[in-house]
Write a protein that holds these residues in place. Sequence first.
Motif, short mmCIF file in Angstrom:
data_model
loop_
_atom_site.label_atom_id
_atom_site.label_comp_id
_atom_site.label_asym_id
_atom_site.label_seq_id
_atom_site.Cartn_x
_atom_site.Cartn_y
_atom_site.Cartn_z
N CYS A 38 9.65 -6.54 5.95
CA CYS A 38 9.09 -7.41 6.98
C CYS A 38 8.38 -6.64 8.10
O CYS A 38 7.46 -7.17 8.73
CB CYS A 38 10.18 -8.30 7.58
SG CYS A 38 11.00 -9.36 6.36
N PHE A 39 8.83 -5.41 8.35
CA PHE A 39 8.23 -4.64 9.44
C PHE A 39 7.21 -3.64 8.90
O PHE A 39 7.31 -2.43 9.10
CB PHE A 39 9.32 -3.97 10.27
CG PHE A 39 10.10 -4.95 11.10
CD1 PHE A 39 9.70 -5.27 12.38
CD2 PHE A 39 11.20 -5.59 10.57
CE1 PHE A 39 10.39 -6.20 13.14
CE2 PHE A 39 11.91 -6.53 11.31
CZ PHE A 39 11.51 -6.83 12.61
N ILE A 40 6.25 -4.21 8.18
CA ILE A 40 5.11 -3.47 7.62
C ILE A 40 3.87 -4.29 7.90
O ILE A 40 3.96 -5.48 8.25
CB ILE A 40 5.28 -3.24 6.10
CG1 ILE A 40 5.42 -4.57 5.37
CG2 ILE A 40 6.49 -2.35 5.82
CD1 ILE A 40 5.48 -4.42 3.86
N PRO A 41 2.67 -3.71 7.79
CA PRO A 41 1.44 -4.46 8.11
C PRO A 41 1.31 -5.75 7.30
O PRO A 41 1.53 -5.76 6.08
CB PRO A 41 0.34 -3.46 7.75
CG PRO A 41 0.98 -2.13 7.94
CD PRO A 41 2.39 -2.29 7.49
N HIS A 42 0.97 -6.80 7.99
CA HIS A 42 0.73 -8.11 7.38
C HIS A 42 -0.66 -8.60 7.75
O HIS A 42 -1.23 -8.20 8.77
CB HIS A 42 1.78 -9.13 7.85
CG HIS A 42 3.06 -9.08 7.08
ND1 HIS A 42 3.89 -7.98 7.07
CD2 HIS A 42 3.64 -10.01 6.26
CE1 HIS A 42 4.94 -8.24 6.30
NE2 HIS A 42 4.81 -9.45 5.80
N THR A 43 -1.19 -9.47 6.92
CA THR A 43 -2.52 -10.03 7.13
C THR A 43 -2.44 -11.54 7.25
O THR A 43 -1.75 -12.20 6.46
CB THR A 43 -3.45 -9.68 5.95
OG1 THR A 43 -3.61 -8.25 5.90
CG2 THR A 43 -4.82 -10.33 6.11
N VAL B 169 -4.48 -21.84 5.83
CA VAL B 169 -4.17 -20.58 6.49
C VAL B 169 -2.90 -20.03 5.87
O VAL B 169 -2.01 -20.79 5.47
CB VAL B 169 -3.99 -20.78 8.01
CG1 VAL B 169 -2.86 -21.74 8.32
CG2 VAL B 169 -3.79 -19.44 8.71
N GLY B 170 -2.82 -18.70 5.75
CA GLY B 170 -1.64 -18.11 5.15
C GLY B 170 -1.42 -16.70 5.64
O GLY B 170 -2.24 -16.14 6.39
N ILE B 171 -0.31 -16.11 5.21
CA ILE B 171 0.01 -14.73 5.58
C ILE B 171 0.46 -13.98 4.33
O ILE B 171 0.92 -14.59 3.35
CB ILE B 171 1.12 -14.66 6.65
CG1 ILE B 171 2.44 -15.20 6.07
CG2 ILE B 171 0.72 -15.43 7.89
CD1 ILE B 171 3.62 -14.98 6.98
N THR B 172 0.35 -12.68 4.35
CA THR B 172 0.80 -11.86 3.23
C THR B 172 0.96 -10.42 3.68
O THR B 172 0.34 -10.00 4.67
CB THR B 172 -0.20 -11.93 2.06
OG1 THR B 172 0.26 -11.11 0.98
CG2 THR B 172 -1.58 -11.42 2.49
N ARG B 173 1.81 -9.68 2.98
CA ARG B 173 1.86 -8.25 3.23
C ARG B 173 0.50 -7.67 2.86
O ARG B 173 -0.03 -7.96 1.79
CB ARG B 173 2.97 -7.61 2.40
CG ARG B 173 4.37 -7.91 2.93
CD ARG B 173 5.45 -7.36 2.02
NE ARG B 173 5.53 -8.12 0.77
CZ ARG B 173 6.37 -7.82 -0.22
NH1 ARG B 173 7.17 -6.77 -0.12
NH2 ARG B 173 6.39 -8.56 -1.30
N SER B 174 -0.06 -6.86 3.72
CA SER B 174 -1.45 -6.41 3.56
C SER B 174 -1.69 -5.73 2.22
O SER B 174 -2.73 -5.93 1.58
CB SER B 174 -1.83 -5.48 4.71
OG SER B 174 -1.74 -6.15 5.95
N SER C 198 -4.92 -8.80 11.57
CA SER C 198 -3.98 -7.80 11.06
C SER C 198 -2.89 -7.60 12.10
O SER C 198 -3.18 -7.43 13.29
CB SER C 198 -4.70 -6.47 10.80
OG SER C 198 -3.79 -5.47 10.41
N VAL C 199 -1.62 -7.64 11.66
CA VAL C 199 -0.49 -7.49 12.57
C VAL C 199 0.51 -6.49 11.99
O VAL C 199 0.36 -6.04 10.86
CB VAL C 199 0.21 -8.85 12.82
CG1 VAL C 199 -0.73 -9.82 13.51
CG2 VAL C 199 0.71 -9.44 11.50
N CYS C 200 1.53 -6.17 12.77
CA CYS C 200 2.47 -5.12 12.37
C CYS C 200 3.74 -5.63 11.69
O CYS C 200 4.53 -4.81 11.20
CB CYS C 200 2.86 -4.30 13.61
SG CYS C 200 1.48 -3.41 14.35
N SER C 201 3.97 -6.94 11.68
CA SER C 201 5.21 -7.43 11.09
C SER C 201 5.02 -8.84 10.54
O SER C 201 4.07 -9.55 10.89
CB SER C 201 6.34 -7.44 12.13
OG SER C 201 6.13 -8.45 13.10
#
Length: 287
Positions: free
Chosen positions: A103-108, A119-124, A144-147
């Motif tokens: 979870c504490f890795i780059p996400h998009t 709209v959605g999110i995923t591990r980069s 782009s976010v960090c978690s």
Amino acid sequence: MPALLGILRKMDTTPGTPVGYALPVGRESLPLNEGLGQRLNLRFTGRIFCLECGDRTATSYSQGYCFKCCQTLAQCDLCIVRPHTCHHHLGTCREPAWGEAHCFIPHTVYLANSSGLKVGITRSQYATTRWMDQGAIEALPIASVCSRRDSGIIEYALSQHIPDRTNWRHMLSGVEKPVDLHAEREKVFALWQDSFPGEKLSAMEPVRFSYPVLRYPTKVVSLNLKQREDQKAADKAFNDKMKAERERLALEARAGRERANASAGSAGVAQQGFTGARSAINITGSS
């Protein structure tokens, strides 16, 4: 196609034109693209095993886990489907080490056209796989976010204006609705809040996908293998019961006929005895 036996898992996808699909069955992997136009038979053995511990379970929870693992694994926690509710920072994560690694890795944060705009999110590092799994025609990263929690905060806020789910029935019907993702990105940026974490991605271009389809189904329905097997078992039990009932009725009818025949035979013997006695009397009377 070869006959395979094993635990089914989520299909593997491979980028390409079209996207490549393979179905993991136990330790084997069945390529599906080359089977287009052929018949695929699936038969449920009646056995369900947990993907984590391997124990047999009567029911599958959280898409493949036993009840115990569903209640103890971080990957089965509610925050996985509602990432804005992540509670790792409160010290209550089920598996803190797992959370840090996943979870504490780059996400998009992205916009996609699957059954329409979402709209959605995923591990980069798994973005392309995520879009293929969803059946997106095209997708566009917008932040782009960090978690995972940070991406969930943005997604939840935007979901008040844009759908965050895919209508899979509509997607599988093959009715494509064109969406201008560049224009939609600008609309989203107009809603952007200063409190949003991470970095906006203004220069990204959409990624497009095509899929291996000969024709789309006229009616889209879900397939529940356990339910189908339960229904088959119920049908078999019903048929067995009806068969037993028919056999019982046939035996009763046969016994009735035998009793009737036996009664008719006894009446015949009695009649013969009466007639013989009367003849004897007549003879005696004649003398």
